[in-house]
Design a protein around this motif. Sequence first.
Motif, PDB file in Angstrom:
ATOM      1  N   CYS A  60     -23.882 -11.935 -59.691  1.00 41.48           N
ATOM      2  CA  CYS A  60     -23.509 -10.509 -60.625  1.00 41.48           C
ATOM      3  C   CYS A  60     -22.511 -10.984 -61.584  1.00 41.48           C
ATOM      4  O   CYS A  60     -21.574 -11.430 -61.382  1.00 41.48           O
ATOM      5  CB  CYS A  60     -22.937  -9.823 -59.292  1.00 41.48           C
ATOM      6  SG  CYS A  60     -22.588  -8.102 -59.748  1.00 41.48           S
ATOM      7  N   PRO A  61     -22.616 -10.324 -62.545  1.00 43.56           N
ATOM      8  CA  PRO A  61     -23.568  -9.219 -62.873  1.00 43.56           C
ATOM      9  C   PRO A  61     -24.607  -9.751 -63.785  1.00 43.56           C
ATOM     10  O   PRO A  61     -25.261  -8.650 -64.520  1.00 43.56           O
ATOM     11  CB  PRO A  61     -22.498  -8.165 -64.105  1.00 43.56           C
ATOM     12  CG  PRO A  61     -21.679  -9.334 -64.420  1.00 43.56           C
ATOM     13  CD  PRO A  61     -21.584 -10.379 -63.622  1.00 43.56           C
ATOM     14  N   PRO A  63     -28.584 -10.505 -64.913  1.00 42.02           N
ATOM     15  CA  PRO A  63     -29.731 -10.261 -64.191  1.00 42.02           C
ATOM     16  C   PRO A  63     -30.661 -11.229 -63.735  1.00 42.02           C
ATOM     17  O   PRO A  63     -30.285 -12.438 -63.978  1.00 42.02           O
ATOM     18  CB  PRO A  63     -30.471  -9.804 -65.395  1.00 42.02           C
ATOM     19  CG  PRO A  63     -29.951 -10.429 -66.747  1.00 42.02           C
ATOM     20  CD  PRO A  63     -28.335 -10.521 -66.279  1.00 42.02           C
ATOM     21  N   GLN A 171     -24.238  -0.901 -54.714  1.00 49.30           N
ATOM     22  CA  GLN A 171     -24.826  -1.551 -55.804  1.00 49.30           C
ATOM     23  C   GLN A 171     -25.401  -2.559 -55.762  1.00 49.30           C
ATOM     24  O   GLN A 171     -26.518  -3.001 -56.571  1.00 49.30           O
ATOM     25  CB  GLN A 171     -23.436  -1.623 -56.849  1.00 49.30           C
ATOM     26  CG  GLN A 171     -22.674  -0.352 -57.283  1.00 49.30           C
ATOM     27  CD  GLN A 171     -21.541  -0.642 -58.227  1.00 49.30           C
ATOM     28  OE1 GLN A 171     -20.995  -1.674 -58.050  1.00 49.30           O
ATOM     29  NE2 GLN A 171     -21.247   0.447 -58.785  1.00 49.30           N
ATOM     30  N   ARG A 174     -28.651  -2.208 -53.919  1.00 53.31           N
ATOM     31  CA  ARG A 174     -29.528  -1.413 -55.001  1.00 53.31           C
ATOM     32  C   ARG A 174     -30.186  -2.231 -56.092  1.00 53.31           C
ATOM     33  O   ARG A 174     -31.458  -2.050 -56.401  1.00 53.31           O
ATOM     34  CB  ARG A 174     -28.905  -0.445 -55.601  1.00 53.31           C
ATOM     35  CG  ARG A 174     -28.589   1.145 -54.729  1.00 53.31           C
ATOM     36  CD  ARG A 174     -27.912   2.032 -55.183  1.00 53.31           C
ATOM     37  NE  ARG A 174     -28.876   2.805 -56.182  1.00 53.31           N
ATOM     38  CZ  ARG A 174     -29.727   3.636 -55.766  1.00 53.31           C
ATOM     39  NH1 ARG A 174     -29.832   3.954 -54.649  1.00 53.31           N
ATOM     40  NH2 ARG A 174     -30.500   4.215 -56.822  1.00 53.31           N
ATOM     41  N   ARG A 175     -29.625  -3.330 -56.524  1.00 54.64           N
ATOM     42  CA  ARG A 175     -29.859  -4.228 -57.291  1.00 54.64           C
ATOM     43  C   ARG A 175     -31.153  -4.994 -56.857  1.00 54.64           C
ATOM     44  O   ARG A 175     -32.245  -5.160 -57.365  1.00 54.64           O
ATOM     45  CB  ARG A 175     -28.860  -5.028 -57.978  1.00 54.64           C
ATOM     46  CG  ARG A 175     -27.904  -4.508 -58.862  1.00 54.64           C
ATOM     47  CD  ARG A 175     -26.855  -5.561 -59.310  1.00 54.64           C
ATOM     48  NE  ARG A 175     -27.962  -6.441 -60.325  1.00 54.64           N
ATOM     49  CZ  ARG A 175     -27.367  -7.615 -60.891  1.00 54.64           C
ATOM     50  NH1 ARG A 175     -26.332  -8.117 -60.489  1.00 54.64           N
ATOM     51  NH2 ARG A 175     -28.132  -8.454 -61.793  1.00 54.64           N
ATOM     52  N   GLN A 178     -34.236  -3.160 -56.241  1.00 54.97           N
ATOM     53  CA  GLN A 178     -35.183  -2.993 -57.662  1.00 54.97           C
ATOM     54  C   GLN A 178     -35.380  -4.454 -58.481  1.00 54.97           C
ATOM     55  O   GLN A 178     -35.821  -4.055 -59.642  1.00 54.97           O
ATOM     56  CB  GLN A 178     -34.006  -1.939 -58.465  1.00 54.97           C
ATOM     57  CG  GLN A 178     -33.900  -0.620 -57.893  1.00 54.97           C
ATOM     58  CD  GLN A 178     -32.693  -0.102 -58.842  1.00 54.97           C
ATOM     59  OE1 GLN A 178     -31.985  -0.458 -59.654  1.00 54.97           O
ATOM     60  NE2 GLN A 178     -32.524   1.354 -58.246  1.00 54.97           N
ATOM     61  N   ALA A 179     -35.159  -5.204 -57.713  1.00 51.29           N
ATOM     62  CA  ALA A 179     -35.118  -6.714 -58.576  1.00 51.29           C
ATOM     63  C   ALA A 179     -36.822  -6.831 -58.571  1.00 51.29           C
ATOM     64  O   ALA A 179     -37.611  -6.522 -57.839  1.00 51.29           O
ATOM     65  CB  ALA A 179     -34.518  -7.759 -57.514  1.00 51.29           C
TER      66      ALA A 179
END
Length: 200
Positions: A60-61, A63, A171, A174-175, A178-179
């Motif tokens: 993080c952060p 991608p 957070q 959720r990442r 959705q990865a």
Amino acid sequence: MRQEVLDRYDRDSAGTLVIDVSAARIEELYNDFDKSAPYIRRDLDENLAEYLSDSARELCPAPFIIRFTFDYPPNEAGVRRIESSLNTYFLYLADIELHNILQLFRRSFILFSIGLCILVTSVWLNLHLENERSIIADVFAEGLTIAAWVSIWEALAIVMIEWFPHRRNRQLYRRLAQASLAFRSAADRPSDTEMFQPHP
């Protein structure tokens, strides 16, 4: 130190960081606690979920994608099952963190309300006992004032400090939910690639 951490992870052809997971079969990704339940209903393996969370927290952060390497690659239905499982599981964890945040704010509101009521009572006592002070009355009034500020400070501490870790975790989950996912066969894996391997 930050770059050293990132260098531990592989990158795909587009330069995106990769969290690698290796398993012989798709079944190894799931909790084996309830052997009678179909795999589509089982939770992710606890060690796998922890590995993904820790890796995503390290990156993080930046991608990232999650890449699965199987000795026996899953068919299209298996791929959809993995995608659905990860999405459902980490959204569930995100919902738990949201519930924890709401509980903290509820607790903060209650503490603040109690503290405010005690403070009003303390002020009222100080005003009405001004001409009839005694040691006991002074101690009681001072005790009320201290209790009021302790309660109010605890309420403010929750708002200012305690909820942030839950927000970060939400957070993060959720990442992960959705990865983007990638799949490959063990035959395509470089021999020196480090990755998570579930215990059989």
